[in-house]
Design an enzyme around this catalytic site. Structure first.
Site, PDB file in Angstrom:
ATOM      1  N   ASN A 194       0.850  -1.199   0.000  1.00 25.56           N
ATOM      2  CA  ASN A 194       0.000   0.000   0.000  1.00 25.56           C
ATOM      3  C   ASN A 194       0.883   1.246   0.000  1.00 25.56           C
ATOM      4  O   ASN A 194       1.960   1.264   0.588  1.00 25.56           O
ATOM      5  CB  ASN A 194      -0.890   0.002   1.248  1.00 25.56           C
ATOM      6  CG  ASN A 194      -1.813   1.198   1.291  1.00 25.56           C
ATOM      7  OD1 ASN A 194      -2.481   1.529   0.307  1.00 25.56           O
ATOM      8  ND2 ASN A 194      -1.849   1.883   2.422  1.00 25.56           N
ATOM      9  N   HIS A 233       1.028   5.217   1.047  1.00 26.90           N
ATOM     10  CA  HIS A 233       0.365   6.133   1.979  1.00 26.90           C
ATOM     11  C   HIS A 233       1.162   7.443   2.090  1.00 26.90           C
ATOM     12  O   HIS A 233       2.382   7.405   2.261  1.00 26.90           O
ATOM     13  CB  HIS A 233       0.247   5.476   3.362  1.00 26.90           C
ATOM     14  CG  HIS A 233      -0.505   6.318   4.333  1.00 26.90           C
ATOM     15  ND1 HIS A 233      -1.885   6.463   4.281  1.00 26.90           N
ATOM     16  CD2 HIS A 233      -0.082   7.095   5.357  1.00 26.90           C
ATOM     17  CE1 HIS A 233      -2.266   7.295   5.244  1.00 26.90           C
ATOM     18  NE2 HIS A 233      -1.197   7.693   5.908  1.00 26.90           N
ATOM     19  N   SER A 244       5.124   6.688   2.275  1.00 30.66           N
ATOM     20  CA  SER A 244       5.553   5.334   2.659  1.00 30.66           C
ATOM     21  C   SER A 244       4.903   4.303   1.753  1.00 30.66           C
ATOM     22  O   SER A 244       3.745   4.446   1.372  1.00 30.66           O
ATOM     23  CB  SER A 244       5.109   5.015   4.102  1.00 30.66           C
ATOM     24  OG  SER A 244       5.555   6.001   5.003  1.00 30.66           O
ATOM     25  N   ASP A 304      -2.931   0.913   7.348  1.00 24.64           N
ATOM     26  CA  ASP A 304      -1.702   1.699   7.243  1.00 24.64           C
ATOM     27  C   ASP A 304      -0.597   1.240   8.210  1.00 24.64           C
ATOM     28  O   ASP A 304       0.184   2.045   8.726  1.00 24.64           O
ATOM     29  CB  ASP A 304      -1.995   3.202   7.418  1.00 24.64           C
ATOM     30  CG  ASP A 304      -2.877   3.734   6.300  1.00 24.64           C
ATOM     31  OD1 ASP A 304      -2.811   3.190   5.185  1.00 24.64           O
ATOM     32  OD2 ASP A 304      -3.632   4.690   6.546  1.00 24.64           O
TER      33      ASP A 304
END
Ligand code: GRF
Length: 180
Positions: free
Chosen positions: A98, A100, A126, A135
């Protein structure tokens, strides 16, 4: 042998565009969108990539099967605005990432850039492994886009733009790291 990647999107798709611009890296680049009218879907169609639009109520088992049928090796969440259930995540453990816009573990969740900007803290990007907690998960790439001190003389709009540019750079780095 080249790998196959599924990119999950919901919105504008500027990060998807980085994948599209380097699509030759992948054997297959599959786009999964939670929104039919997302700009990201238009980008994918323009690039003649396969796109799957998800129903409002996502059938995660069906999606998992679709990924298997397409021999997908890695999954990248690029602005995917739906919570991914733990059961699905565990099936893709170690293979799902992911993006972020914060220096995680700081400023998780929505409005991350705004939160860091208001706190006069460093704003950054990140890329991390996906685990059931939002997250979280091991960070694989992380960089500051704008320091708290620099941000003091900039507008929020400037900072957002610089952060999105940094996202695009980090996505490129991720492709270099995991695309072979
Ligand atoms: C990015 O800021 C990403 O970090 C966040 O959602 C945004 C997606 O932007 N998770 P785009 O759709 O790739 O332009």
């Amino acid at each position: 042998m080249k790998k196959s990647l599924a990119v999950f999107v919901s919105g504008f798709g500027s990060n998807l565009q980085v994948f599209i611009d380097q699509k030759q890296v992948w054997d297959k680049l599959l786009v999964i969108s939670s929104k039919a009218d997302a700009q990201a879907v238009s980008r994918a169609k323009e690039a003649e990539l396969p796109v799957e639009v998800l129903e409002k109520s996502i059938d995660w088992e069906k999606l998992h099967q679709t990924l298997l049928e397409n021999k997908i090796d890695l999954v990248f969440l690029a602005g995917f605005m739906r919570i991914v259930p733990g059961e699905f995540i565990s099936k893709w453990e170690g293979k799902m990432f992911n993006l972020h816009p914060s220096m995680l573990p700081k400023y998780k969740g929505l409005k991350a850039i705004e939160q860091a900007f208001e706190a006069q803290d460093d704003v950054g990007v990140s890329i991390h492994h996906v685990v059931p907690e939002v997250d979280s998960g091991e960070i694989v790439l992380q960089e500051v886009a704008v320091t708290g001190a620099e941000a003091m003389s900039l507008t929020l709009e400037n900072v957002k733009e610089m952060t999105h540019n940094k996202e695009h750079q980090l996505v490129s780095q991720w492709i270099e790291k995991y695309g072979n």
